[in-house]
Structure formats: structure tokens, C-alpha cells
Motif scaffolding. Structure first.
Motif, PDB file in Angstrom:
ATOM      1  N   ALA A   1     -42.690  14.132  -6.325  1.00 51.01           N
ATOM      2  CA  ALA A   1     -41.948  12.871  -6.273  1.00 51.01           C
ATOM      3  C   ALA A   1     -42.395  12.028  -5.084  1.00 51.01           C
ATOM      4  O   ALA A   1     -42.521  10.798  -5.191  1.00 51.01           O
ATOM      5  N   GLU A   2     -42.641  12.675  -3.936  1.00 46.92           N
ATOM      6  CA  GLU A   2     -43.110  11.941  -2.763  1.00 46.92           C
ATOM      7  C   GLU A   2     -44.492  11.334  -3.004  1.00 46.92           C
ATOM      8  O   GLU A   2     -44.768  10.197  -2.609  1.00 46.92           O
ATOM      9  N   VAL A   3     -45.373  12.104  -3.632  1.00 47.79           N
ATOM     10  CA  VAL A   3     -46.717  11.591  -3.944  1.00 47.79           C
ATOM     11  C   VAL A   3     -46.628  10.392  -4.885  1.00 47.79           C
ATOM     12  O   VAL A   3     -47.309   9.369  -4.689  1.00 47.79           O
ATOM     13  N   LEU A   4     -45.782  10.506  -5.909  1.00 48.26           N
ATOM     14  CA  LEU A   4     -45.641   9.413  -6.876  1.00 48.26           C
ATOM     15  C   LEU A   4     -45.041   8.177  -6.209  1.00 48.26           C
ATOM     16  O   LEU A   4     -45.470   7.045  -6.479  1.00 48.26           O
ATOM     17  N   THR A   5     -44.079   8.388  -5.316  1.00 46.86           N
ATOM     18  CA  THR A   5     -43.476   7.264  -4.592  1.00 46.86           C
ATOM     19  C   THR A   5     -44.515   6.550  -3.734  1.00 46.86           C
ATOM     20  O   THR A   5     -44.564   5.308  -3.694  1.00 46.86           O
ATOM     21  N   ALA A   6     -45.364   7.319  -3.043  1.00 46.74           N
ATOM     22  CA  ALA A   6     -46.406   6.723  -2.205  1.00 46.74           C
ATOM     23  C   ALA A   6     -47.390   5.905  -3.037  1.00 46.74           C
ATOM     24  O   ALA A   6     -47.824   4.818  -2.633  1.00 46.74           O
ATOM     25  N   ARG A   7     -47.741   6.428  -4.215  1.00 44.05           N
ATOM     26  CA  ARG A   7     -48.675   5.702  -5.077  1.00 44.05           C
ATOM     27  C   ARG A   7     -48.050   4.413  -5.588  1.00 44.05           C
ATOM     28  O   ARG A   7     -48.722   3.376  -5.708  1.00 44.05           O
ATOM     29  N   LEU A   8     -46.752   4.446  -5.888  1.00 45.23           N
ATOM     30  CA  LEU A   8     -46.080   3.236  -6.348  1.00 45.23           C
ATOM     31  C   LEU A   8     -46.002   2.189  -5.237  1.00 45.23           C
ATOM     32  O   LEU A   8     -46.082   0.979  -5.496  1.00 45.23           O
TER      33      LEU A   8
END
Length: 245
Positions: A54-61
Motif C-alpha cells: 500500500a505504501e509503494v502504491l501510494t508513493a507511485r500515485l
């Protein structure tokens, strides 16, 4: 005899009547306390993976909108990890609040215990091996889990030094003879540098194993280096349940 005297006599008799059950409950609690670190690890490992994804996806967004294909792949992976976390949590909950009439294949049930204890035993310089043969032999999951875990822990605690522990079985149509064997290693085996870690809770002993066996009506025998138990075949009576999706 007066009612008061009868009541007093009954009150005095009740503790001794409940003692076997109380001893078994104390033994089960002791087993669960010793297994708690491993159960906690199994429960959180998948949740940590979901949080990291979730943290990785948030950073990419935050850096920009990812492509629909990448977003779909990440969400799909997160969904799979979440399902794994749910299943693992249910398995951990089954250790704490088991179904009394649930069955398991003998080798699979031993695997459950060995898998949970292997890491902590490695820190103590102990090895664990499951040499139970593959067979469609069903036993009580509750009885097997508690007795095998208690036997392994009590023998390792009693040895007080790096040891090799193995679980074996001889299976007949109506019952299985399960043997938990502990062989302490000598200094000549290269185990002199291994440190036997102190248990995180109280040590388990023969009284705990006996109490569990008595509560499950399982025959038990102990020698200096092994515990032998006669476990009857069990037929499942609980209706099939649908796994969560």
C-alpha cells in the motif's frame, strides 16, 4: 445430615472433581503462551506485506498516475495478500479457539506443530524433524496439536541443551502410535557453541503432557528419551465449511 453440612461436603468435593480439567486447561494455556511468538509472527507477516505494498502504491500515485495495467496489477496483488492474511489469521484463531470435533491428517497435524516451533528451536540449537509417514489417517486436531507441541517443548526443556528431536509414527487401522524422541547432542557434535535459549514463558514438564493426555483419553508412556502416545482414529462430524474468498 443438615443442608448446610451437605452443601459444605459438596463444596469440598468439587475442587478435586475439577482438578484434572483445571490441570489440562493450565497445560493448554502454557502451550499457547510458548507458541505465542510464532503465532504472532504468522499473523502479522502477511499484514506487513499488505501495508508495504500500500505504501509503494501510494508513493507511485503521488509521483503521477500509474498506467491502468500497473494499477490493476498492484490492486490484484494486494487483494491476494489480504486473502492470505485472512486465512492465516483464521488458522491462528483455530489454535486459540478450536473446534473439538475437527480432524486432521496425522502428518499434517504434526507439520503444524513442527513448522511453528522450528525457528525458536533453531535458536536453542535444536533440530526438529517430522518423519510421520504419509497416510489418510485422521485424528483429532485439538488433541494432536496440544500433545505434540507439549511433548516437543517439555522434552527440549528437560534436555536443557542442544538436541535433535524427531516425531515418528506407526499406523494401524484403528489407531496410531506416535513417538516424540529427543536426543541431546554431545559437545563432540559441534553444538558446544549453541546457546539453549530460555523459554519465553514457564518451562513445560511431564505433568503438563499427562494432563493433556488425560483430558483427551489418550494413552501415554514416557522413557528417558522419548514420549509415546496411542492416538485413535477420528471421524469428522463437523459439516464442511466454505473458505472465505
Amino acid at each position: 445430615m443438615s443442608v448446610a453440612a451437605q452443601t459444605q461436603g459438596t463444596a469440598q468435593a468439587q475442587p478435586s472433581a475439577r482438578r484434572p480439567r483445571t490441570n489440562a486447561e493450565a497445560a493448554r494455556y502454557g502451550v499457547l503462551r510458548r507458541l505465542a511468538p510464532a503465532l504472532k509472527h504468522d499473523m502479522v507477516v502477511h499484514l506487513q506485506a499488505v501495508a508495504m505494498l500500500a505504501e509503494v502504491l501510494t508513493a507511485r500515485l503521488e509521483r503521477g498516475t500509474p498506467s491502468p495495467a500497473d494499477l490493476e496489477a498492484s490492486i490484484g496483488k494486494m487483494n491476494r495478500l489480504a486473502r492470505d492474511a485472512v486465512m492465516t489469521s483464521l488458522k491462528v484463531a483455530a489454535w486459540i479457539s478450536p473446534s473439538d470435533d475437527e480432524t486432521t491428517r496425522l502428518r499434517d497435524g504434526v507439520d503444524d506443530c513442527v513448522a511453528l516451533l522450528r525457528s525458536s528451536f533453531n535458536f536453542r540449537g535444536c533440530t526438529l524433524a517430522n518423519e510421520v509417514p504419509e497416510a489418510d489417517f485422521e485424528v483429532s486436531r485439538v488433541a494432536l496439536r496440544h500433545l505434540v507441541a507439549a511433548s516437543l517443548l517439555s522434552m527440549a526443556d528437560a534436555a536443557g541443551k542442544p538436541s535433535d528431536l524427531v516425531v515418528l509414527a506407526e499406523i494401524s487401522p484403528g489407531f496410531a502410535v506416535l513417538t516424540v524422541r529427543c536426543t541431546p547432542r554431545s559437545d563432540d557434535d559441534g553444538a558446544v557453541d549453541a546457546i539453549a535459549a530460555e523459554p519465553g514463558y514457564r518451562a513445560l514438564d511431564w505433568n503438563d503432557v499427562q494432563a493433556l493426555a488425560l483430558s483427551e483419553s489418550i494413552e501415554l508412556l514416557r522413557t528417558q528419551d522419548q514420549i509415546v502416545m496411542r492416538i485413535p482414529r477420528m471421524v469428522a462430524t463437523t459439516p464442511l465449511q466454505i473458505a472465505p474468498v
